[in-house]
Enzyme design. Sequence first.
Site, short mmCIF file in Angstrom:
data_model
loop_
_atom_site.label_atom_id
_atom_site.label_comp_id
_atom_site.label_asym_id
_atom_site.label_seq_id
_atom_site.Cartn_x
_atom_site.Cartn_y
_atom_site.Cartn_z
N LYS A 281 -6.68 -36.60 -20.90
CA LYS A 281 -6.82 -37.89 -21.59
C LYS A 281 -5.43 -38.49 -21.88
O LYS A 281 -5.21 -39.69 -21.71
CB LYS A 281 -7.62 -37.72 -22.89
N TYR B 6 -8.52 -30.79 -21.43
CA TYR B 6 -9.22 -32.07 -21.64
C TYR B 6 -8.29 -33.07 -22.34
O TYR B 6 -8.11 -34.20 -21.89
CB TYR B 6 -10.47 -31.82 -22.49
N SER C 291 -9.47 -39.95 -26.57
CA SER C 291 -9.98 -39.01 -27.57
C SER C 291 -8.88 -38.56 -28.52
O SER C 291 -7.70 -38.53 -28.14
CB SER C 291 -10.55 -37.80 -26.82
#
Lengths: 326, 326
Positions: A154, A150, A126
């Site tokens: 990633k 998050y 992402s």
Amino acid sequence: MHILTIGAGGMLGRKLTERLARDGLAGRPVDTLTLVDIVAPDAPVELANKTDCVAADLSAPGTAARLIALRPDVIFHFAAIVSGEAEADFEKGYRINLDGTRDLFEAIRMAHVLDGYCPRVVFASSIAVVGAPLPYPIPDEFHTTPLTSYGTQKAISELLLADYSRHGFFDGIGIRLPTICIRPGLPNKAASGFFSNILREPLVGKPAVLPVPDTIRHWHTSPRSAVGFMIHAATMDLSVLGARRSLSMPGLSATVGEQIEALRRVASEEAVALIRREPDAAITAMCEGWAPGFTATRARELGFVAEDSFDDIIRAHIEDELGDRA
Amino acid sequence: MHILTIGAGGMLGRKLTERLARDGLAGRPVDTLTLVDIVAPDAPVELANKTDCVAADLSAPGTAARLIALRPDVIFHFAAIVSGEAEADFEKGYRINLDGTRDLFEAIRMAHVLDGYCPRVVFASSIAVVGAPLPYPIPDEFHTTPLTSYGTQKAISELLLADYSRHGFFDGIGIRLPTICIRPGLPNKAASGFFSNILREPLVGKPAVLPVPDTIRHWHTSPRSAVGFMIHAATMDLSVLGARRSLSMPGLSATVGEQIEALRRVASEEAVALIRREPDAAITAMCEGWAPGFTATRARELGFVAEDSFDDIIRAHIEDELGDRA
């Protein structure tokens, strides 16, 4: 060919499944399809008797080993809890988004040690791996400075992917997806939801709320292009990547104002009139920390392709979701 | 003040202990010193009755929680197995260098949740977080592209450090150390050992082997400066770091030829004559992938200081290790 998709029940997972059912992979038909998610995904009609739908939590003990025992040739790994949830529930975020991924990589390594197994692994990363302050456009060699758990998870997964690939345990590639626009379905509560809402809803005559100024710039790609990235990543020769296994994907950098102008051109003045401006300082502040756009030079050179204009993004949505009825 | 050093038995850990015993930290005396390593480190004479020497493996269950139960104010985390070993023993590398670090961070988080504990954490990272192809000088915003499992584990630890700090679980800073030169002690077998060997050995009249061309450029700092980085990191105001918690330290970019010229100036022609050129293609190839130098702009602006010339690096070694006898 045996394809395993983990996180197959999400929006991109479902669209990838449809595409594999229709086109196969690199001209080869899919012999076996294993679709995994927390709730068992649906099998595509075309491959009903070749598909195994599994309800499983990748981070639960034994799940990864059980899936890898099937020795899939290609593994698409989308499984993750989203940014807001990973931020609010620190332990769950690390368990699902980091430990789940590491369990998967470890299961593959164990199989590699046992019998030389070496699948293709396509990991959905992402643009959340970067965080403000950011240049525009962001070069391929910009450091990963996530501002969310998050994004951290990633970025760590990208590092693991590169190291496991360098050791030859699997042949991996990380795909840094832009924000998906226009996201089909119902308006959701993600802070970034308005980027899609202000186009998707007016296209079917419904109102939509815009909480940020027209000048906000962000990085977008259509669901169709995102699926195209995954297919290309699964089939291209990865030896050209060297040790740098994660790529910022091409996309379209546009301001909200440019999105609205595209809506005016592709749809109508009436559609644009359905956008209601309700400024929200908190959402605006968040958006100002997001990626305005990437050069994506390397990915473009390697054959990844996205839309050139927001008109095309809107047209793709009309063709794929509205049966040309807008 | 209670200071905990994990990995205190290594070269830098020992030098840091000496410095703390002599100078305290930021003008404050050390009330309690806990020194941890696989083999119990020695206590400094000056703090003999205030020092607890512990033999423990940070990655063993319960070790981190036991250390954090002591609620140290400042934690120096050096513990790691070195690059060559982490590359050869994949599982051990991840266990010690990644899981050990995560266990430490998790133990601190648990204590934070319990009673608001929030120590300073100074993490020893490494220039191994970057890997070729590299620009020269490497800017602060260059991405982490490790070419070893060791570098991967350090880069992941940096990401965890930033995320745990952002959540307020502790106040962390990552220090990307240059190659330490002149490394005291006996010649070791690390591929990078020659950078120190070709200076340290001739300074005491012994021969040394140079396996690479004089044109090889690398990034160095003295043990004295490295300890200075750690002290500064433990005492400076970290709020200025924002979310970017790891810094490439200042150092000196020099070619092997420039090292040798400094030896000629500071010592003698006879010392230089003790360097024997035995070109090794494998070591040369490895060196060409290493960092030639960093701008270190941010660290310099934040008050981290290193030597300006190799003459100074050699003089620091003579003062600190040879009692001015060269």
